[in-house]
Design an enzyme around this catalytic site. Structure first.
Site, short mmCIF file in Angstrom:
data_model
loop_
_atom_site.label_atom_id
_atom_site.label_comp_id
_atom_site.label_asym_id
_atom_site.label_seq_id
_atom_site.Cartn_x
_atom_site.Cartn_y
_atom_site.Cartn_z
N CYS A 2 0.85 -1.19 0.00
CA CYS A 2 0.00 0.00 0.00
C CYS A 2 0.89 1.24 0.00
CB CYS A 2 -0.87 -0.01 1.25
SG CYS A 2 -1.75 -1.55 1.45
N ARG A 27 1.65 1.84 -6.02
CA ARG A 27 1.93 0.82 -4.99
C ARG A 27 0.69 0.01 -4.65
NH1 ARG A 27 6.63 1.90 -2.16
NH2 ARG A 27 5.89 0.59 -0.48
N TRP A 75 -3.54 -1.95 -1.43
CA TRP A 75 -3.49 -3.19 -2.20
C TRP A 75 -3.91 -4.25 -1.19
CZ3 TRP A 75 -1.10 -7.98 -2.03
CH2 TRP A 75 -1.18 -8.75 -3.21
N ASN A 101 0.66 -0.31 6.06
CA ASN A 101 1.12 -1.10 4.92
C ASN A 101 1.85 -2.30 5.50
OD1 ASN A 101 2.10 -2.15 2.54
ND2 ASN A 101 3.84 -0.73 2.43
N GLY A 102 1.39 -3.51 5.20
CA GLY A 102 2.04 -4.71 5.71
C GLY A 102 1.01 -5.76 6.11
N GLU A 486 10.94 -12.71 -20.12
CA GLU A 486 10.60 -11.33 -19.79
C GLU A 486 9.56 -10.76 -20.75
OE1 GLU A 486 10.84 -9.47 -17.39
OE2 GLU A 486 10.50 -7.46 -18.18
N LYS A 490 5.89 -9.32 -19.66
CA LYS A 490 5.37 -8.00 -20.04
C LYS A 490 3.98 -8.12 -20.64
CE LYS A 490 7.50 -5.62 -18.19
NZ LYS A 490 8.21 -6.46 -17.33
N GLU A 493 1.25 -9.34 -17.94
CA GLU A 493 0.95 -8.52 -16.76
C GLU A 493 0.24 -7.22 -17.11
OE1 GLU A 493 4.14 -6.90 -14.41
OE2 GLU A 493 5.49 -6.87 -16.11
N HIS A 509 9.73 -30.97 -26.49
CA HIS A 509 9.47 -31.84 -25.33
C HIS A 509 8.09 -31.59 -24.75
CE1 HIS A 509 13.67 -33.00 -25.60
NE2 HIS A 509 13.94 -31.72 -25.77
N LYS A 608 3.48 -2.06 -7.60
CA LYS A 608 4.85 -1.86 -8.08
C LYS A 608 5.88 -2.50 -7.18
CE LYS A 608 8.09 -0.24 -10.66
NZ LYS A 608 8.30 -0.85 -11.99
#
Ligand code: AGP
Length: 613
Positions: A2, A27, A75, A101-102, A486, A490, A493, A509, A608
């Site tokens: 958060c 965040r 969040w 936050n936590g 990567e 991108k 997400e 395989h 983030k």
């Protein structure tokens, strides 16, 4: 993950708080709230589900006066995103408001204890337990807020960054942190509080980075007082943040992500300068303190999360090739719990843009406890990971606001390759000729990226063909296998299209069963040492009518003639191709997300900086 903001000073708090929430929205953005104490001593709390702009609508026509306040953008961890669960949370006595936050890990036992004392709860959050716990200490002992917060936090296990205000003491804010970041800003006429320096940078560059289990008292017109949980006063250092306000604006771009993609010629130059001597040689930061540890290392452990983990994978290839030191790449979240064997001759390289990722912090702690030397690659000055490390290389690329990491990734790959070259040159595994050739090519990378960015409009048009894809495969080999990972991250997400990265040879395989005419397969196939093998893998795809989208070296016709779309990069050395080939894939993901009308800078469910595990 958060965002917290606090203000106490001569001006009105609300404008500072709401602007700060916007700066911290990356965040977490599923609800927001603000608490203010007005000049008549009333505590006013306003909250709204959704983004900060919903909160701004909610406070229209409300009393938002007052020169002390705290605010929060959430969040969700405990309790679904809703107004009821939004912060700030208020105490039963109606005198306290708290933002957090936590994660309070023992909140259920504390909640039961408080219920037995007659406390009721209006939300499903762990945070509300904390504000009631402080309320209980305050009202049962009659002590002051600073002491009550310390006493309450001694009973808490888990991670927190909190701010508390008390309408009976309207000229102060009490803040504390453990495991989640919190900074204090000091200007001539106000004190500020925030999860990181970005919301404060436009008011002051004087910053205190609180350490774990420290509690701060902010009183108007006074210097902050910082103590331990037990009440011992702590002397603190005032650092100076180098964030320029212009770096926090979009500067004409539609999204921060696009701005940050286009910043990469400059940010790569900045990151390079941070690791070069005046004579133009590679000189890694803290090199005198860490050179011998690298040269004597039996093994190098590379640990990170997400995009930073992809950079770690590239570093493994570079260090083993140029410096011939065995490397192991570890997801931090797995490493911290799997009882790894760690020796005191090990060196750990921890990679993190934010410097606050909880799993990476925990992996470092574990390695440190077992005697490993910790070298971190980080972008945020003064953040937790550099402060926990024995040595640190900052990437100096300015704040990365877009949740999808772009400029941080290319800077990480650059400095990690530079580190590999520096070690290889020192231990003689890399000849001076090789070193010189690779560093000369390195200096051309910013201009190469400028060339690649000229394809932006063409990639934007082509991206529309992917808009309705349900799945996508990304393939690469060698240094470009991590780029396949990567590129896939991108896309998934920010556009929510399921995408997987694979080593190209691995297709036979199993995954090749997925190939059909409507499955886009993105191949990273520049003219490197594995090019011919890559072409064979691509032909295995086209033989089964897969749709091939390729990143190739300028002038390539062989792959171009069997691909639906090609994006080109200038020729370079194998180890530098990752930095060039990720640029078109960043643009591709960005434009697909825009075509799908997704929220590019704040994708759903993401934040983030992942400061919880
Ligand atoms: C990448 O686009 C994501 N934002 C995410 O995977 C990120 O790289 C990861 O959470 C690690 O963050 P850090 O570099 O700040 O530690």
């Amino acid at each position: 993950m958060c965002g917290i903001v606090g203000y106490i000073g001569k001006a009105q708090a609300f404008p500072v708080l709401i602007k700060g929430l916007h700066r911290l929205e990356y965040r977490g953005y599923d609800s927001a709230g603000v608490a203010l104490i007005n000049d008549r001593g009333s505590l006013n709390i306003y909250k709204a589900k959704g983004k900060v702009e919903e909160l701004e609508l909610a406070v229209e026509e409300q009393d938002i006066t007052g020169s002390v306040g705290i605010a929060h953008t959430r969040w969700a961890t405990h309790g679904e995103p809703s107004t009821r669960n939004a912060h700030p949370h208020c105490s039963r006595s109606e005198r306290l408001a708290l933002v957090h936050n936590g994660i309070i890990e023992n909140y259920e036992s504390l909640r039961k204890e408080l219920i037995l004392k007659g406390y009721g709860f209006r939300s499903d959050t762990d945070t509300e337990v904390l504000v009631q716990l402080i309320d209980d200490v305050l009202t049962s002992t009659g002590t002051d807020l600073f002491a009550a917060v310390r006493t309450a936090l001694q009973r808490v296990t888990g991670a927190y960054a909190i701010a508390v205000i008390d309408k009976q003491n309207p000229k102060q804010i009490v803040a504390a942190r453990k495991g989640s970041p919190l900074v204090v800003g000091i200007s001539n006429d106000a004190l500020y509080l925030a999860s990181d320096a970005t919301p404060i940078a436009e008011y002051t560059s004087d910053i205190i980075y609180l350490d774990n289990e420290q509690v701060a008292l902010l009183e108007e017109g006074q210097q902050p007082i910082v103590s331990t949980l037990k009440g011992e006063q702590v002397t603190y250092t005032i650092r100076h943040t180098d964030i320029a306000v212009g770096q926090l604006e979009k500067n004409g771009f539609e999204h921060y992500m696009l701005k940050e993609i286009f910043e990469q010629p400059d940010t790569l130059q900045q990151a390079m300068q941070g690791c070069m001597s005046a004579a133009g040689d590679i000189q890694m930061p803290d090199w005198d303190r860490c050179k011998q540890r690298f040269l004597n290392a039996d093994r190098i452990l590379l640990t990170a999360c997400g995009t930073s983990w992809h950079a770690a994978l590239i570093a493994k290839y570079a260090i083993e090739q140029f410096a011939h030191i065995p490397c192991e790449v570890e997801y931090a979240s797995e490493f911290r719990y799997r009882q790894p064997v760690i020796k005191d001759r090990d060196v750990m390289i921890a990679i993190s843009q934010s410097g606050e990722t909880a799993d990476t912090l925990a992996a470092i702690e574990l390695a440190k406890q077992n005697g490993a030397f910790i070298y971190s690659i980080c972008n945020v000055q003064g953040s937790s990971i550099p402060r926990l490390s024995d040595a640190c290389c900052y990437t100096h690329i300015g704040p990365e606001i877009g949740v999808a990491s772009t400029k941080a990734f290319t800077a990480q790959v650059l400095v990690l390759n530079m580190l590999a070259l520096a070690i290889g040159k020192e231990n003689g595994h890399l000849s001076l000729k090789q070193y010189t050739s690779l560093t000369n090519e390195m200096r051309r990378l910013p201009q190469y990226i400028t060339t690649i960015l000229l394809q932006n409009e063409r990639i934007a048009k082509a991206a529309r063909t992917l808009t309705f894809a349900a799945d996508a495969l990304y393939l690469g080999r060698g240094f470009l296998y991590p780029i396949a990972l990567e590129g896939a991250l991108k896309l998934k997400e920010i556009s929510y299209i399921h995408a997987e990265g694979y080593p190209a040879a691995e297709m036979k395989h199993g995954p090749i069963a997925l190939v059909s005419h409507d499955l886009p397969v993105v191949v990273v196939a520049p003219k490197d040492s594995l090019y011919d093998k890559m072409v064979s893998n691509i032909r295995e795809i086209t033989a089964r009518h897969g749709r091939v989208i390729a990143v190739v070296t300028e002038g390539d016709t062989q792959v171009r003639d069997i691909s639906e779309l090609t994006m080109t990069v200038p020729p370079t050395a194998d180890c530098w191709y990752p930095i060039l080939t990720i640029i078109p894939l960043q643009l591709l993901a960005y434009h697909v997300a825009v075509a799908k009308d997704c929220n590019v800078d704040q994708p759903r469910n993401l934040a983030k900086s992942v400061t919880v595990e």
